[in-house]
Design a protein around this motif. Structure first.
Motif, mmCIF file in Angstrom:
data_model
loop_
_atom_site.group_PDB
_atom_site.id
_atom_site.type_symbol
_atom_site.label_atom_id
_atom_site.label_comp_id
_atom_site.label_asym_id
_atom_site.label_seq_id
_atom_site.Cartn_x
_atom_site.Cartn_y
_atom_site.Cartn_z
ATOM 1 N N ASP A 162 -21.961 -35.342 -9.977
ATOM 2 C CA ASP A 162 -22.549 -33.986 -9.961
ATOM 3 C C ASP A 162 -22.884 -33.548 -8.545
ATOM 4 O O ASP A 162 -22.843 -32.365 -8.214
ATOM 5 N N GLU A 163 -23.161 -34.518 -7.651
ATOM 6 C CA GLU A 163 -23.410 -34.169 -6.252
ATOM 7 C C GLU A 163 -22.101 -33.803 -5.545
ATOM 8 O O GLU A 163 -22.079 -32.927 -4.680
ATOM 9 N N LEU A 164 -21.032 -34.475 -5.925
ATOM 10 C CA LEU A 164 -19.726 -34.145 -5.337
ATOM 11 C C LEU A 164 -19.310 -32.725 -5.732
ATOM 12 O O LEU A 164 -18.676 -32.015 -4.949
ATOM 13 N N ILE A 165 -19.671 -32.318 -6.946
ATOM 14 C CA ILE A 165 -19.382 -30.938 -7.388
ATOM 15 C C ILE A 165 -20.170 -29.947 -6.531
ATOM 16 O O ILE A 165 -19.635 -28.938 -6.078
ATOM 17 N N GLN A 166 -21.423 -30.266 -6.272
ATOM 18 C CA GLN A 166 -22.265 -29.396 -5.434
ATOM 19 C C GLN A 166 -21.746 -29.351 -3.991
ATOM 20 O O GLN A 166 -21.768 -28.302 -3.349
ATOM 21 N N LEU A 167 -21.296 -30.507 -3.496
ATOM 22 C CA LEU A 167 -20.730 -30.557 -2.143
ATOM 23 C C LEU A 167 -19.486 -29.668 -2.074
ATOM 24 O O LEU A 167 -19.300 -28.905 -1.123
ATOM 25 N N SER A 168 -18.642 -29.754 -3.098
ATOM 26 C CA SER A 168 -17.425 -28.935 -3.150
ATOM 27 C C SER A 168 -17.788 -27.463 -3.164
ATOM 28 O O SER A 168 -17.181 -26.654 -2.461
ATOM 29 N N ASP A 169 -18.788 -27.112 -3.946
ATOM 30 C CA ASP A 169 -19.256 -25.727 -4.032
ATOM 31 C C ASP A 169 -19.690 -25.222 -2.649
ATOM 32 O O ASP A 169 -19.289 -24.145 -2.212
ATOM 33 N N ALA A 170 -20.458 -26.036 -1.946
ATOM 34 C CA ALA A 170 -20.969 -25.634 -0.623
ATOM 35 C C ALA A 170 -19.821 -25.492 0.381
ATOM 36 O O ALA A 170 -19.782 -24.549 1.171
ATOM 37 N N LEU A 171 -18.878 -26.434 0.340
ATOM 38 C CA LEU A 171 -17.759 -26.394 1.295
ATOM 39 C C LEU A 171 -16.840 -25.206 1.008
ATOM 40 O O LEU A 171 -16.411 -24.505 1.927
ATOM 41 N N ILE A 172 -16.574 -24.962 -0.278
ATOM 42 C CA ILE A 172 -15.720 -23.828 -0.649
ATOM 43 C C ILE A 172 -16.354 -22.511 -0.181
ATOM 44 O O ILE A 172 -15.700 -21.673 0.423
ATOM 45 N N TYR A 173 -17.649 -22.360 -0.455
ATOM 46 C CA TYR A 173 -18.311 -21.128 -0.018
ATOM 47 C C TYR A 173 -18.132 -20.930 1.486
ATOM 48 O O TYR A 173 -17.756 -19.857 1.961
ATOM 49 N N THR A 174 -18.369 -22.004 2.239
ATOM 50 C CA THR A 174 -18.398 -21.890 3.699
ATOM 51 C C THR A 174 -17.017 -21.608 4.287
ATOM 52 O O THR A 174 -16.868 -20.691 5.103
ATOM 53 N N VAL A 175 -16.009 -22.367 3.885
ATOM 54 C CA VAL A 175 -14.687 -22.150 4.503
ATOM 55 C C VAL A 175 -14.110 -20.791 4.086
ATOM 56 O O VAL A 175 -13.471 -20.119 4.891
ATOM 57 N N ARG A 176 -14.385 -20.359 2.852
ATOM 58 C CA ARG A 176 -13.870 -19.046 2.429
ATOM 59 C C ARG A 176 -14.560 -17.927 3.191
ATOM 60 O O ARG A 176 -13.944 -16.923 3.527
ATOM 61 N N SER A 177 -15.836 -18.118 3.456
ATOM 62 C CA SER A 177 -16.556 -17.116 4.233
ATOM 63 C C SER A 177 -16.008 -17.061 5.659
ATOM 64 O O SER A 177 -15.867 -15.984 6.244
ATOM 65 N N MET A 178 -15.691 -18.219 6.215
ATOM 66 C CA MET A 178 -15.094 -18.255 7.554
ATOM 67 C C MET A 178 -13.757 -17.516 7.555
ATOM 68 O O MET A 178 -13.449 -16.746 8.460
ATOM 69 N N GLU A 179 -12.965 -17.766 6.505
ATOM 70 C CA GLU A 179 -11.644 -17.141 6.385
ATOM 71 C C GLU A 179 -11.766 -15.614 6.234
ATOM 72 O O GLU A 179 -10.973 -14.857 6.778
ATOM 73 N N LYS A 180 -12.799 -15.176 5.497
ATOM 74 C CA LYS A 180 -12.992 -13.726 5.336
ATOM 75 C C LYS A 180 -13.364 -13.080 6.667
ATOM 76 O O LYS A 180 -12.971 -11.963 6.951
ATOM 77 N N ASN A 181 -14.129 -13.799 7.476
ATOM 78 C CA ASN A 181 -14.516 -13.269 8.774
ATOM 79 C C ASN A 181 -13.366 -13.291 9.770
ATOM 80 O O ASN A 181 -13.190 -12.365 10.545
ATOM 81 N N VAL A 182 -12.620 -14.383 9.767
ATOM 82 C CA VAL A 182 -11.509 -14.551 10.712
ATOM 83 C C VAL A 182 -10.285 -15.015 9.915
ATOM 84 O O VAL A 182 -10.113 -16.210 9.686
ATOM 85 N N PRO A 183 -9.442 -14.083 9.456
ATOM 86 C CA PRO A 183 -8.267 -14.496 8.677
ATOM 87 C C PRO A 183 -7.417 -15.525 9.433
ATOM 88 O O PRO A 183 -7.261 -15.421 10.648
ATOM 89 N N ASN A 184 -6.923 -16.527 8.707
ATOM 90 C CA ASN A 184 -6.126 -17.627 9.271
ATOM 91 C C ASN A 184 -6.918 -18.501 10.255
ATOM 92 O O ASN A 184 -6.366 -19.070 11.187
ATOM 93 N N ILE A 185 -8.204 -18.601 10.040
ATOM 94 C CA ILE A 185 -9.049 -19.391 10.945
ATOM 95 C C ILE A 185 -8.620 -20.872 10.928
ATOM 96 O O ILE A 185 -8.490 -21.464 9.862
ATOM 97 N N PRO A 186 -8.360 -21.452 12.106
ATOM 98 C CA PRO A 186 -8.093 -22.897 12.128
ATOM 99 C C PRO A 186 -9.419 -23.648 12.182
ATOM 100 O O PRO A 186 -10.331 -23.224 12.889
ATOM 101 N N LEU A 187 -9.534 -24.712 11.430
ATOM 102 C CA LEU A 187 -10.801 -25.454 11.473
ATOM 103 C C LEU A 187 -10.602 -26.908 11.068
ATOM 104 O O LEU A 187 -9.585 -27.276 10.482
ATOM 105 N N ASN A 188 -11.587 -27.700 11.407
ATOM 106 C CA ASN A 188 -11.654 -29.090 10.946
ATOM 107 C C ASN A 188 -12.957 -29.273 10.206
ATOM 108 O O ASN A 188 -13.943 -28.615 10.509
ATOM 109 N N TRP A 189 -12.943 -30.156 9.240
ATOM 110 C CA TRP A 189 -14.220 -30.703 8.773
ATOM 111 C C TRP A 189 -14.119 -32.210 8.771
ATOM 112 O O TRP A 189 -13.032 -32.776 8.654
ATOM 113 N N TYR A 190 -15.261 -32.833 8.940
ATOM 114 C CA TYR A 190 -15.291 -34.302 8.951
ATOM 115 C C TYR A 190 -16.669 -34.760 8.516
ATOM 116 O O TYR A 190 -17.647 -34.013 8.623
#
Ligand SMILES: [Zn+2]
Ligand SMILES: [Zn+2]
Ligand SMILES: [Zn+2]
Length: 332
Positions: free
Chosen positions: A247-275
């Motif tokens: 259930d924590e992995l689901i929450q982590l996925s939710d948080a990551l999806i929100y963040t990268v999609r928001s980045m993409e909306k701000n800067v289309p085709n944004i290159p990024l890394n996560w680690y």
């Protein structure tokens, strides 16, 4: 075979991996490697390219498969004697074999990307990563494991098929070692986890908070190195990523999806890394270290000053970045 070499001045390690060697005239400036012909994609399960590779499957679930990296930065240990470091060139420099493991976590559907993964795919990916993490932990000589994701050519994604990677090494990563030292020093002075204190502070100040759910908080980093650099922290003190429940992995996925999609909306085709930065596998638990996921949008190239001084000039304030990321649709 890749080799680890230690910087005799700073103590930092580098991997010298000439297996991918190129002559100087073969180096190319990164460009988007778009593979439109899926039969030529080395990561598409039915392609000729994939079959040619004849990789060992490390895991295979409905939407994800894991293979060994073709050009590993860290390789599995063959004998015990090869684990230790040694001195070369008249005992002047220190080196060690680049022991460990290096896997590719492939999302089978070529048509998806980090920006279009839904919660199920993202959660399945984290579940597979955790499962592989637990296996790698048991491998001889492995001390530290780091799951990473490169999105976009400018962020180091050489193959345009969605995939994460897991690096397992016989040394503690330079960056993690520095964080652990700093966190321990902070704990010694303040008697608390610096990451827990950051979370409490950020939730009080609110200016850099981007998103939160039951288990995670997403915050732009106060001393950011990149425009919109954002960290995801588990709210409860947790030193090891691998202790997460589903259930924590689901929450982590939710948080990551929100963040990268928001980045993409701000800067289309944004290159990024996560680690993921987490406690080395040789440690049982830690009161001072707190695992987290860092997202670094690659919107700036470092120039001479950044490389020369190690002092990064970030052209966007983390407070502005948080505002953009909180309300991606309302940007000017
Ligand atoms: Zn593909
Ligand atoms: Zn903590
Ligand atoms: Zn970190």
């Amino acid at each position: 075979m890749p080799q680890l070499r230690q910087n005799i001045i700073t103590g930092d390690w580098v991997v010298i991996a000439p297996e991918r060697a190129k002559r100087p005239n073969e180096f190319v400036i990164p460009q988007s490697v778009k593979i439109t012909d899926k039969s030529k994609c080395p990561f598409c399960p039915d392609s000729e390219g994939y079959k040619k590779n004849e990789k060992v499957h490390r895991a295979n679930t409905e939407n994800i498969m894991v293979i060994e990296n073709k050009y590993p930065a860290f390789i599995e240990n063959e004998s015990k004697s090869q684990i230790r470091s040694y001195y070369v060139e008249g005992s002047f420099y220190r080196a060690r074999p680049s022991i460990g493991d290096h896997e590719v976590v492939i999302v089978k559907n070529h048509g998806l990307s980090l920006m279009t993964f839904d919660k199920n795919i993202m959660t399945e990916m984290f579940q597979v990563i955790k499962q592989r993490y637990d296996c790698m932990k048991e491998e001889r000589g492995v001390v530290s494991i780091m799951p990473i994701y490169n999105h976009g050519a400018e962020a180091g994604a050489s193959i345009d098929h969605p995939h994460a990677q897991i690096f397992a090494s016989g040394i503690v990563a330079n960056a993690v070692g520095k964080e652990m030292d700093g966190a321990e020093r902070y704990y010694g002075i303040n008697g608390s986890c610096v990451f827990c204190d950051i979370i409490a502070h950020e939730l009080k100040e609110k200016v850099r908070v981007v998103y939160e759910n039951d288990d995670f908080v997403v915050v732009t980093f106060y001393a950011a190195r990149f425009p919109m650099e954002t960290w995801i922290y588990p709210k409860k003190h947790q030193s090891q990523f691998e202790t997460l429940f589903k259930d924590e992995l689901i929450q982590l996925s939710d948080a990551l999806i929100y963040t990268v999609r928001s980045m993409e909306k701000n800067v289309p085709n944004i290159p990024l890394n996560w680690y993921i930065h987490t406690l080395p596998t040789t440690h049982k638990d830690s009161s001072s270290y707190h695992w987290h996921l860092e997202i670094t949008p690659r919107l700036a190239n470092y120039g001479g000053f950044e490389l020369g001084s190690g002092i990064i000039i970030d052209i966007m304030s983390p407070e502005d970045a948080a505002e953009y990321l909180r309300k991606p649709e309302q940007k000017e």
